[in-house]
Scaffold this motif. Structure first.
Motif, PDB file in Angstrom:
ATOM      1  N   SER A  63      11.226   9.941   5.134  1.00  0.00           N
ATOM      2  CA  SER A  63      11.065   9.596   6.558  1.00  0.00           C
ATOM      3  C   SER A  63       9.742   8.896   6.850  1.00  0.00           C
ATOM      4  O   SER A  63       9.279   8.890   7.974  1.00  0.00           O
ATOM      5  CB  SER A  63      11.225  10.820   7.464  1.00  0.00           C
ATOM      6  N   GLY A  64       9.167   8.269   5.846  1.00  0.00           N
ATOM      7  CA  GLY A  64       7.963   7.473   6.044  1.00  0.00           C
ATOM      8  C   GLY A  64       8.238   6.038   5.651  1.00  0.00           C
ATOM      9  O   GLY A  64       8.905   5.769   4.654  1.00  0.00           O
ATOM     10  N   LEU A  65       7.750   5.088   6.431  1.00  0.00           N
ATOM     11  CA  LEU A  65       7.901   3.678   6.123  1.00  0.00           C
ATOM     12  C   LEU A  65       6.731   3.260   5.246  1.00  0.00           C
ATOM     13  O   LEU A  65       5.583   3.295   5.680  1.00  0.00           O
ATOM     14  CB  LEU A  65       7.944   2.842   7.404  1.00  0.00           C
ATOM     15  N   VAL A  66       7.033   2.899   4.005  1.00  0.00           N
ATOM     16  CA  VAL A  66       6.004   2.598   3.010  1.00  0.00           C
ATOM     17  C   VAL A  66       6.012   1.101   2.715  1.00  0.00           C
ATOM     18  O   VAL A  66       7.065   0.504   2.461  1.00  0.00           O
ATOM     19  CB  VAL A  66       6.248   3.391   1.704  1.00  0.00           C
ATOM     20  N   TYR A  67       4.821   0.507   2.734  1.00  0.00           N
ATOM     21  CA  TYR A  67       4.634  -0.896   2.372  1.00  0.00           C
ATOM     22  C   TYR A  67       4.082  -0.923   0.953  1.00  0.00           C
ATOM     23  O   TYR A  67       3.104  -0.253   0.643  1.00  0.00           O
ATOM     24  CB  TYR A  67       3.647  -1.553   3.340  1.00  0.00           C
ATOM     25  N   ARG A  68       4.733  -1.696   0.081  1.00  0.00           N
ATOM     26  CA  ARG A  68       4.297  -1.763  -1.305  1.00  0.00           C
ATOM     27  C   ARG A  68       4.152  -3.226  -1.719  1.00  0.00           C
ATOM     28  O   ARG A  68       5.073  -4.026  -1.554  1.00  0.00           O
ATOM     29  CB  ARG A  68       5.310  -1.073  -2.218  1.00  0.00           C
ATOM     30  N   SER A  69       2.981  -3.562  -2.226  1.00  0.00           N
ATOM     31  CA  SER A  69       2.697  -4.902  -2.732  1.00  0.00           C
ATOM     32  C   SER A  69       2.002  -4.739  -4.075  1.00  0.00           C
ATOM     33  O   SER A  69       0.821  -4.395  -4.132  1.00  0.00           O
ATOM     34  CB  SER A  69       1.813  -5.663  -1.754  1.00  0.00           C
ATOM     35  N   GLY A  70       2.748  -4.937  -5.151  1.00  0.00           N
ATOM     36  CA  GLY A  70       2.208  -4.705  -6.486  1.00  0.00           C
ATOM     37  C   GLY A  70       1.910  -3.222  -6.666  1.00  0.00           C
ATOM     38  O   GLY A  70       2.760  -2.368  -6.489  1.00  0.00           O
ATOM     39  N   GLU A  71       0.669  -2.892  -7.004  1.00  0.00           N
ATOM     40  CA  GLU A  71       0.255  -1.497  -7.172  1.00  0.00           C
ATOM     41  C   GLU A  71      -0.194  -0.854  -5.865  1.00  0.00           C
ATOM     42  O   GLU A  71      -0.379   0.350  -5.788  1.00  0.00           O
ATOM     43  CB  GLU A  71      -0.878  -1.412  -8.199  1.00  0.00           C
ATOM     44  N   PHE A  72      -0.406  -1.662  -4.839  1.00  0.00           N
ATOM     45  CA  PHE A  72      -0.884  -1.159  -3.547  1.00  0.00           C
ATOM     46  C   PHE A  72       0.271  -0.550  -2.769  1.00  0.00           C
ATOM     47  O   PHE A  72       1.318  -1.162  -2.617  1.00  0.00           O
ATOM     48  CB  PHE A  72      -1.519  -2.299  -2.753  1.00  0.00           C
ATOM     49  N   ARG A  73       0.073   0.671  -2.261  1.00  0.00           N
ATOM     50  CA  ARG A  73       1.064   1.347  -1.412  1.00  0.00           C
ATOM     51  C   ARG A  73       0.369   1.886  -0.184  1.00  0.00           C
ATOM     52  O   ARG A  73      -0.743   2.397  -0.261  1.00  0.00           O
ATOM     53  CB  ARG A  73       1.716   2.517  -2.149  1.00  0.00           C
ATOM     54  N   ASP A  74       1.059   1.772   0.946  1.00  0.00           N
ATOM     55  CA  ASP A  74       0.489   2.244   2.198  1.00  0.00           C
ATOM     56  C   ASP A  74       1.611   2.738   3.100  1.00  0.00           C
ATOM     57  O   ASP A  74       2.636   2.069   3.237  1.00  0.00           O
ATOM     58  CB  ASP A  74      -0.285   1.118   2.882  1.00  0.00           C
ATOM     59  N   THR A  75       1.430   3.896   3.695  1.00  0.00           N
ATOM     60  CA  THR A  75       2.400   4.424   4.645  1.00  0.00           C
ATOM     61  C   THR A  75       2.066   3.880   6.025  1.00  0.00           C
ATOM     62  O   THR A  75       1.001   4.149   6.568  1.00  0.00           O
ATOM     63  CB  THR A  75       2.369   5.963   4.668  1.00  0.00           C
ATOM     64  N   LEU A  76       2.986   3.098   6.590  1.00  0.00           N
ATOM     65  CA  LEU A  76       2.757   2.485   7.891  1.00  0.00           C
ATOM     66  C   LEU A  76       3.124   3.424   9.030  1.00  0.00           C
ATOM     67  O   LEU A  76       2.374   3.583   9.978  1.00  0.00           O
ATOM     68  CB  LEU A  76       3.558   1.182   8.016  1.00  0.00           C
ATOM     69  N   LEU A  77       4.305   4.034   8.955  1.00  0.00           N
ATOM     70  CA  LEU A  77       4.783   4.927  10.006  1.00  0.00           C
ATOM     71  C   LEU A  77       5.417   6.165   9.391  1.00  0.00           C
ATOM     72  O   LEU A  77       5.967   6.096   8.295  1.00  0.00           O
ATOM     73  CB  LEU A  77       5.842   4.228  10.875  1.00  0.00           C
ATOM     74  N   THR A  78       5.353   7.274  10.115  1.00  0.00           N
ATOM     75  CA  THR A  78       6.058   8.483   9.711  1.00  0.00           C
ATOM     76  C   THR A  78       7.119   8.800  10.759  1.00  0.00           C
ATOM     77  O   THR A  78       7.060   8.308  11.874  1.00  0.00           O
ATOM     78  CB  THR A  78       5.100   9.679   9.577  1.00  0.00           C
TER      79      THR A  78
END
Length: 142
Positions: free
Chosen positions: A91-106
């Motif tokens: 239930s989290g929106l995750v942005y992934r670009s290569g090795e970088f990951r970031d949770t944008l929204l929960t």
């Protein structure tokens, strides 16, 4: 004139100390309650700030992308020749670009592209709201 007999009832030192102890305990309970309330309110404010920041980052991501397509793992976002992915994880929106990951929204219930071309990125939240971000088509496809 008769003598006036006034008897004053005084408290003993032990009674005074017991009353002071009871007052201190009540004060400490009140302070603990206030601290808990303050911590809960601070956490709510931080969570709302994180959600707002995630919304604006997602909006900027959708506006700045060269193209957005449905991908194998979620929604593929392209910047030039670089591919990034938006996926749902617990239930989290995750942005992934290569090795970088970031949770944008929960608290996200769904993610999809919709519209006729598709031209809208839709993010369904668990609270029942749906966020819609317009997606620009690449110049060669317009």
């Amino acid at each position: 004139m008769r003598g006036i007999n006034h008897t004053l009832r005084a408290s003993t030192l032990v009674e005074t100390l017991v009353m002071m102890l009871v007052a201190c305990i009540a004060g400490m309970d009140g302070r603990t309650l206030f601290t808990r309330l303050q911590a809960r309110r601070t956490e709510t404010l931080l969570e709302n700030g994180r959600r707002r920041d995630g919304y604006f980052r997602l909006e900027s991501l959708a506006a700045g992308a060269d193209s957005i397509r449905s991908g194998r793992e979620g929604v593929a976002v392209y910047y030039g020749s670089r591919e990034s992915v938006l996926t749902l994880c617990d239930s989290g929106l995750v942005y992934r670009s290569g090795e970088f990951r970031d949770t944008l929204l929960t608290g996200v219930a769904g993610l999809q592209l919709s519209g006729r071309d598709p031209d809208t990125l839709e993010v369904a939240l668990a609270e029942g709201f749906t966020l819609r971000f317009p997606v620009e088509l690449p110049p060669r496809e317009q």
